[in-house]
Scaffold this motif. Structure first.
Motif, PDB file in Angstrom:
ATOM      1  N   THR A  19       0.863  -1.167   0.000  1.00  0.00           N
ATOM      2  CA  THR A  19       0.000   0.000   0.000  1.00  0.00           C
ATOM      3  C   THR A  19       0.903   1.221   0.000  1.00  0.00           C
ATOM      4  O   THR A  19       1.743   1.370   0.897  1.00  0.00           O
ATOM      5  N   ILE A  20       0.757   2.055  -1.015  1.00  0.00           N
ATOM      6  CA  ILE A  20       1.576   3.265  -1.136  1.00  0.00           C
ATOM      7  C   ILE A  20       0.672   4.470  -0.921  1.00  0.00           C
ATOM      8  O   ILE A  20      -0.362   4.614  -1.568  1.00  0.00           O
ATOM      9  N   GLU A  21       1.090   5.331   0.014  1.00  0.00           N
ATOM     10  CA  GLU A  21       0.323   6.548   0.292  1.00  0.00           C
ATOM     11  C   GLU A  21       1.177   7.763  -0.058  1.00  0.00           C
ATOM     12  O   GLU A  21       2.359   7.814   0.265  1.00  0.00           O
ATOM     13  N   TYR A  22       0.536   8.730  -0.713  1.00  0.00           N
ATOM     14  CA  TYR A  22       1.181   9.979  -1.100  1.00  0.00           C
ATOM     15  C   TYR A  22       0.603  11.084  -0.236  1.00  0.00           C
ATOM     16  O   TYR A  22      -0.610  11.236  -0.140  1.00  0.00           O
ATOM     17  N   ARG A  23       1.490  11.871   0.397  1.00  0.00           N
ATOM     18  CA  ARG A  23       1.047  12.977   1.247  1.00  0.00           C
ATOM     19  C   ARG A  23       1.814  14.240   0.874  1.00  0.00           C
ATOM     20  O   ARG A  23       3.039  14.213   0.734  1.00  0.00           O
ATOM     21  N   LYS A  24       1.062  15.339   0.736  1.00  0.00           N
ATOM     22  CA  LYS A  24       1.691  16.636   0.474  1.00  0.00           C
ATOM     23  C   LYS A  24       0.803  17.703   1.096  1.00  0.00           C
ATOM     24  O   LYS A  24      -0.421  17.659   0.949  1.00  0.00           O
ATOM     25  N   GLU A  25       1.433  18.644   1.781  1.00  0.00           N
ATOM     26  CA  GLU A  25       0.682  19.702   2.444  1.00  0.00           C
ATOM     27  C   GLU A  25      -0.129  20.490   1.419  1.00  0.00           C
ATOM     28  O   GLU A  25       0.372  20.858   0.349  1.00  0.00           O
ATOM     29  N   GLY A  26      -1.406  20.718   1.750  1.00  0.00           N
ATOM     30  CA  GLY A  26      -2.293  21.459   0.863  1.00  0.00           C
ATOM     31  C   GLY A  26      -3.004  20.586  -0.160  1.00  0.00           C
ATOM     32  O   GLY A  26      -3.794  21.072  -0.957  1.00  0.00           O
ATOM     33  N   PHE A  27      -2.730  19.271  -0.139  1.00  0.00           N
ATOM     34  CA  PHE A  27      -3.339  18.330  -1.080  1.00  0.00           C
ATOM     35  C   PHE A  27      -3.961  17.165  -0.304  1.00  0.00           C
ATOM     36  O   PHE A  27      -3.504  16.820   0.783  1.00  0.00           O
ATOM     37  N   ASP A  28      -5.011  16.587  -0.882  1.00  0.00           N
ATOM     38  CA  ASP A  28      -5.587  15.376  -0.300  1.00  0.00           C
ATOM     39  C   ASP A  28      -4.601  14.230  -0.481  1.00  0.00           C
ATOM     40  O   ASP A  28      -3.945  14.140  -1.522  1.00  0.00           O
ATOM     41  N   SER A  29      -4.502  13.359   0.522  1.00  0.00           N
ATOM     42  CA  SER A  29      -3.617  12.204   0.383  1.00  0.00           C
ATOM     43  C   SER A  29      -4.249  11.205  -0.590  1.00  0.00           C
ATOM     44  O   SER A  29      -5.466  11.137  -0.737  1.00  0.00           O
ATOM     45  N   VAL A  30      -3.392  10.459  -1.257  1.00  0.00           N
ATOM     46  CA  VAL A  30      -3.824   9.460  -2.238  1.00  0.00           C
ATOM     47  C   VAL A  30      -3.195   8.127  -1.846  1.00  0.00           C
ATOM     48  O   VAL A  30      -2.016   8.078  -1.485  1.00  0.00           O
ATOM     49  N   THR A  31      -3.994   7.073  -1.928  1.00  0.00           N
ATOM     50  CA  THR A  31      -3.502   5.732  -1.608  1.00  0.00           C
ATOM     51  C   THR A  31      -3.631   4.850  -2.840  1.00  0.00           C
ATOM     52  O   THR A  31      -4.653   4.846  -3.514  1.00  0.00           O
ATOM     53  N   ARG A  32      -2.580   4.099  -3.128  1.00  0.00           N
ATOM     54  CA  ARG A  32      -2.563   3.140  -4.227  1.00  0.00           C
ATOM     55  C   ARG A  32      -2.144   1.785  -3.674  1.00  0.00           C
ATOM     56  O   ARG A  32      -1.311   1.701  -2.779  1.00  0.00           O
ATOM     57  N   VAL A  33      -2.696   0.728  -4.222  1.00  0.00           N
ATOM     58  CA  VAL A  33      -2.294  -0.629  -3.864  1.00  0.00           C
ATOM     59  C   VAL A  33      -1.539  -1.216  -5.044  1.00  0.00           C
ATOM     60  O   VAL A  33      -2.024  -1.192  -6.184  1.00  0.00           O
ATOM     61  N   VAL A  34      -0.345  -1.693  -4.770  1.00  0.00           N
ATOM     62  CA  VAL A  34       0.487  -2.310  -5.800  1.00  0.00           C
ATOM     63  C   VAL A  34       0.450  -3.815  -5.572  1.00  0.00           C
ATOM     64  O   VAL A  34       0.887  -4.303  -4.535  1.00  0.00           O
ATOM     65  N   ASN A  35      -0.106  -4.524  -6.526  1.00  0.00           N
ATOM     66  CA  ASN A  35      -0.211  -5.979  -6.438  1.00  0.00           C
ATOM     67  C   ASN A  35       0.861  -6.648  -7.280  1.00  0.00           C
ATOM     68  O   ASN A  35       1.528  -6.004  -8.088  1.00  0.00           O
ATOM     69  N   THR A  36       0.983  -7.927  -7.095  1.00  0.00           N
ATOM     70  CA  THR A  36       1.924  -8.701  -7.887  1.00  0.00           C
ATOM     71  C   THR A  36       1.227  -9.280  -9.105  1.00  0.00           C
ATOM     72  O   THR A  36       0.021  -9.485  -9.108  1.00  0.00           O
ATOM     73  N   LYS A  37       2.010  -9.491 -10.147  1.00  0.00           N
ATOM     74  CA  LYS A  37       1.546 -10.159 -11.359  1.00  0.00           C
ATOM     75  C   LYS A  37       2.523 -11.279 -11.660  1.00  0.00           C
ATOM     76  O   LYS A  37       3.695 -11.194 -11.322  1.00  0.00           O
ATOM     77  N   VAL A  38       2.035 -12.307 -12.292  1.00  0.00           N
ATOM     78  CA  VAL A  38       2.910 -13.413 -12.682  1.00  0.00           C
ATOM     79  C   VAL A  38       3.544 -13.063 -14.015  1.00  0.00           C
ATOM     80  O   VAL A  38       2.858 -12.691 -14.968  1.00  0.00           O
ATOM     81  N   GLY A  39       4.877 -13.166 -14.078  1.00  0.00           N
ATOM     82  CA  GLY A  39       5.593 -12.931 -15.323  1.00  0.00           C
ATOM     83  C   GLY A  39       5.392 -14.103 -16.274  1.00  0.00           C
ATOM     84  O   GLY A  39       5.853 -15.210 -16.015  1.00  0.00           O
ATOM     85  N   ALA A  40       4.685 -13.863 -17.362  1.00  0.00           N
ATOM     86  CA  ALA A  40       4.336 -14.936 -18.300  1.00  0.00           C
ATOM     87  C   ALA A  40       5.564 -15.630 -18.879  1.00  0.00           C
ATOM     88  O   ALA A  40       5.539 -16.834 -19.129  1.00  0.00           O
TER      89      ALA A  40
END
Length: 127
Positions: free
Chosen positions: A65-86
């Motif tokens: 789970t990656i969260e981005y925080r910056k003063e004056g901005f709403d925080s944003v959260t992204r989830v980075v999942n794994t993928k199988v390398g074909a």
């Protein structure tokens, strides 16, 4: 007879130990993390890792789970999942059942989803 036994033992050992991703794959993967605007603090699973833009080296057998925080901005959260390398799967299938089992069990054929790590921050409104 002794040479044949040694030869067969060597083939058995090499065959059981070979799994393409486990032997040749990277243990960590570089993940380019960015935001618009730049300069957002980056938290991975709650731990501060730096400021965007940043390149993180993370294990590919886990989700993050990656969260981005910056003063004056709403925080944003992204989830980075794994993928199988074909490509690893194809090579393992050609190698037989043992490489498939080893790479699947170790997660060595996984890679991180690079598409989930860019964030557009939205300016907070004062209402």
């Amino acid at each position: 007879m002794k040479k044949i036994l040694i030869f067969l033992t060597a083939i058995l050992i090499l065959g059981s130990m070979s799994s393409c991703a486990t032997l040749f794959g990277k243990k960590t993967h570089a993940l380019a993390v960015s935001s618009e605007p730049a300069g957002a603090e980056v938290y991975v699973n709650g731990f501060k890792m730096g400021v965007t833009p940043i390149e993180l080296n993370l294990k590919a057998d886990k989700s993050y789970t990656i969260e981005y925080r910056k003063e004056g901005f709403d925080s944003v959260t992204r989830v980075v999942n794994t993928k199988v390398g074909a490509g690893w799967v194809v090579l393992d299938v050609l190698g037989g059942l043992v490489p498939i089992i080893v790479d699947a069990a170790t997660g060595s054929w996984n890679k991180l989803d690079q598409d989930a790590v860019n964030a557009a921050l939205i300016k907070q409104t004062n209402e």
